[in-house]
Design a protein around this motif. Structure first.
Motif, mmCIF file in Angstrom:
data_model
loop_
_atom_site.group_PDB
_atom_site.id
_atom_site.type_symbol
_atom_site.label_atom_id
_atom_site.label_comp_id
_atom_site.label_asym_id
_atom_site.label_seq_id
_atom_site.Cartn_x
_atom_site.Cartn_y
_atom_site.Cartn_z
ATOM 1 N N ILE A 288 -3.202 2.245 5.826
ATOM 2 C CA ILE A 288 -4.590 2.051 5.650
ATOM 3 C C ILE A 288 -5.490 3.425 5.898
ATOM 4 O O ILE A 288 -4.526 4.347 6.202
ATOM 5 C CB ILE A 288 -5.024 1.280 6.515
ATOM 6 N N ASP A 289 -6.396 3.374 5.246
ATOM 7 C CA ASP A 289 -7.449 4.420 5.951
ATOM 8 C C ASP A 289 -7.876 4.213 7.252
ATOM 9 O O ASP A 289 -8.818 3.117 7.348
ATOM 10 C CB ASP A 289 -8.651 4.831 4.970
ATOM 11 N N PRO A 290 -7.587 4.892 8.430
ATOM 12 C CA PRO A 290 -7.946 4.417 9.708
ATOM 13 C C PRO A 290 -9.467 4.381 9.955
ATOM 14 O O PRO A 290 -9.687 3.779 11.063
ATOM 15 C CB PRO A 290 -7.088 5.180 10.749
ATOM 16 N N ALA A 291 -9.973 5.181 9.302
ATOM 17 C CA ALA A 291 -11.585 5.284 9.215
ATOM 18 C C ALA A 291 -12.047 4.228 9.065
ATOM 19 O O ALA A 291 -13.443 3.753 9.650
ATOM 20 C CB ALA A 291 -12.002 6.645 8.829
ATOM 21 N N THR A 292 -11.454 3.384 8.124
ATOM 22 C CA THR A 292 -12.308 2.173 7.570
ATOM 23 C C THR A 292 -11.361 0.949 7.312
ATOM 24 O O THR A 292 -11.916 -0.258 7.247
ATOM 25 C CB THR A 292 -12.857 2.557 6.207
ATOM 26 N N PHE A 293 -10.190 1.138 7.610
ATOM 27 C CA PHE A 293 -9.287 -0.011 7.574
ATOM 28 C C PHE A 293 -8.911 -0.170 6.253
ATOM 29 O O PHE A 293 -8.331 -1.267 5.847
ATOM 30 C CB PHE A 293 -9.581 -1.466 8.489
ATOM 31 N N ALA A 294 -9.684 0.420 5.239
ATOM 32 C CA ALA A 294 -9.263 0.148 3.805
ATOM 33 C C ALA A 294 -7.739 0.265 3.429
ATOM 34 O O ALA A 294 -7.244 1.444 3.705
ATOM 35 C CB ALA A 294 -10.304 1.015 2.829
ATOM 36 N N SER A 295 -7.473 -0.601 2.598
ATOM 37 C CA SER A 295 -6.016 -0.506 2.010
ATOM 38 C C SER A 295 -6.115 0.795 1.188
ATOM 39 O O SER A 295 -6.749 1.077 0.338
ATOM 40 C CB SER A 295 -5.597 -1.492 1.203
ATOM 41 N N LYS A 296 -4.786 1.418 1.201
ATOM 42 C CA LYS A 296 -4.655 2.679 0.275
ATOM 43 C C LYS A 296 -4.251 2.234 -0.883
ATOM 44 O O LYS A 296 -4.027 3.280 -1.842
ATOM 45 C CB LYS A 296 -3.715 3.699 1.201
ATOM 46 N N LEU A 297 -3.905 1.016 -1.116
ATOM 47 C CA LEU A 297 -3.085 0.441 -2.416
ATOM 48 C C LEU A 297 -3.919 -0.334 -3.235
ATOM 49 O O LEU A 297 -3.382 -0.500 -4.330
ATOM 50 C CB LEU A 297 -1.746 -0.234 -1.999
ATOM 51 N N VAL A 298 -4.862 -1.064 -2.584
ATOM 52 C CA VAL A 298 -5.689 -1.939 -3.423
ATOM 53 C C VAL A 298 -7.160 -1.836 -2.978
ATOM 54 O O VAL A 298 -7.542 -1.711 -1.749
ATOM 55 C CB VAL A 298 -5.313 -3.475 -3.007
#
Length: 410
Positions: A288-298
């Motif tokens: 994830i991107d720890p700044a946003t919890f966004a998945s790095k894959l989807v």
């Protein structure tokens, strides 16, 4: 745990035509906290929580259930209050996720559309990692690492064991959910054995040489249990490679063991729905991107809790809850077209090694590159604290648990 299908028959706020749709998959500490926080931060959001179990059984303090110090009912929570706050709670499993179409398919074949998806899948146990161990074997050699029926099974096996028997606990390598939990478990089982089967012992077969709060545990074992607990670390042959559930044989590279009770905890990975969504990498976890919890894959998927590759932040209930609240704020801000602030997460976990004897580990975490790193402000209980301090920490654990569960489930 009773599982039902369908939506809880409780009032919920209907989605306005223009409201953004946020779906949370997984109703543990991370997912439940996130769903509640989304409604509080932005009441106009259409929030759906997908969780197959009508009753959630909590892992923190469940080792006390195994030792006969706590009833399983004290670990169980429902979703009625979350539903009453305006979250649509769907009591089904998510069977598939289509990131391109932005929809979640449910067990009954229906689909839920989303604008943002939060995955809080928790862990799955990697049954393929230990030869001979599978879900059927777990009925003979329970893992008890997902609280509920397995917790009670291990409790019954220990109670039925003759005095003079051996309880073996097989501990996997990191990363794993709540790294100190197997050692807390060993402690509380030793407490039960000391009082009820004093000629028995606990054997820990460990796939690592060092573990979290090791010196505190070993000090407590020396003070409380003498030689009742034996630990064999990785370098001395503690890694288990195979088991035979028929006769409860445990096989390591250095020798075989035949305990009377075998608590086999296999390695962990992210919950299966995360893999189905394409959010896991070769490690079995979710970057994830720890700044946003966004998945790095989807795209348009955020991952919180035990499933994510969090770096320095532990896989624990307190960490998952902190991530759930922070993720809710971030998602709401992004959907409103705002730039969210970088999260600072705090958490504390307690270990109880005997009634009236506890210690804790606290941490403060911020994004550092691709992971969360611990920053100034964390700490652990002092090694040489007096017993009065240990008693206060044990008492604090009860208060901590109540706050944790109230925050998550209302």
């Amino acid at each position: 745990m009773a599982a039902t299908t369908g939506t809880l028959a409780l009032p919920h706020v209907a989605r306005a035509q223009s409201a953004a749709r946020v779906v949370v998959v997984g109703g543990g500490f991370g997912g439940a906290s996130c769903a509640r926080a989304l409604r509080k931060v932005s009441p106009k959001l259409d929030v759906t929580l997908i969780e197959p179990n009508a009753t959630f059984t909590s892992c923190p303090l469940s080792n006390e259930v195994i030792a006969g110090l706590r009833d399983i009912a004290a670990q169980q929570f429902t979703y009625e209050k979350i539903a009453a706050e305006g979250v649509r709670v769907i009591a089904q499993a998510a069977s598939a996720i289509d990131p391109q179409a932005r929809k979640v398919t449910l067990a009954d074949g229906s689909a839920i559309a989303y604008d943002r998806l939060v995955l809080s899948s928790g862990i799955d146990l990697d049954f393929k990692a230990v030869q001979g161990y599978d879900e059927a074997a777990a009925e003979e050699m329970p893992h008890a690492y997902k609280a509920g029926a397995q917790t009670l099974l291990l409790k019954r096996q220990i109670e039925a064991m003759d005095d003079g028997g051996v309880v073996a606990i097989v501990v996997p390598a990191n990363p794993m959910r709540c790294p100190p939990a197997p050692y807390e478990r060993a402690s509380l089982i030793a407490h039960y054995l000391k009082a009820n089967k004093p000629r028995s012992k606990v054997l820990i077969l460990d796939a690592k040489d060092e573990f979290s709060q090791q010196r505190l545990f070993e000090r407590a074992w020396s003070e409380l249990y003498g030689g009742l607990i034996e630990r064999i670390p990785l370098s001395q042959g503690g890694r288990v490679t195979e088991v035979n559930p028929t006769d409860r044989t445990i096989i390591t590279e250095f020798g075989n063991y035949n305990p009377d009770v075998a608590n086999v905890i296999p390695p962990h990975k992210a919950g299966s729905i995360a893999a189905l969504a394409g959010a896991t990498d070769h490690t079995g976890w979710c970057p994830i991107d720890p700044a946003t919890f966004a998945s790095k894959l989807v795209p348009d998927i955020h991952v919180i809790g035990d499933a994510c590759l969090g770096g320095g932040i532990p896989k624990s209930a307190a960490a998952a809850q902190a991530q759930g609240k922070a993720c809710a704020t971030i998602v709401a801000a992004q959907l409103a077209g705002k730039t969210p602030e970088s999260p600072t997460l705090t958490g504390v976990c307690y270990n109880i090694v005997s009634p009236g004897y506890g210690f804790s580990l606290a941490g403060v975490y911020q994004p550092k590159g691709d992971i969360f790193g611990e920053v100034e402000g964390g700490g652990t209980s002092p090694l040489d604290a007096p017993r009065e301090t240990r008693a206060k920490e044990a008492e604090a654990a009860t208060t901590w648990y109540k706050k944790l569960t109230v925050d998550a489930f209302g």
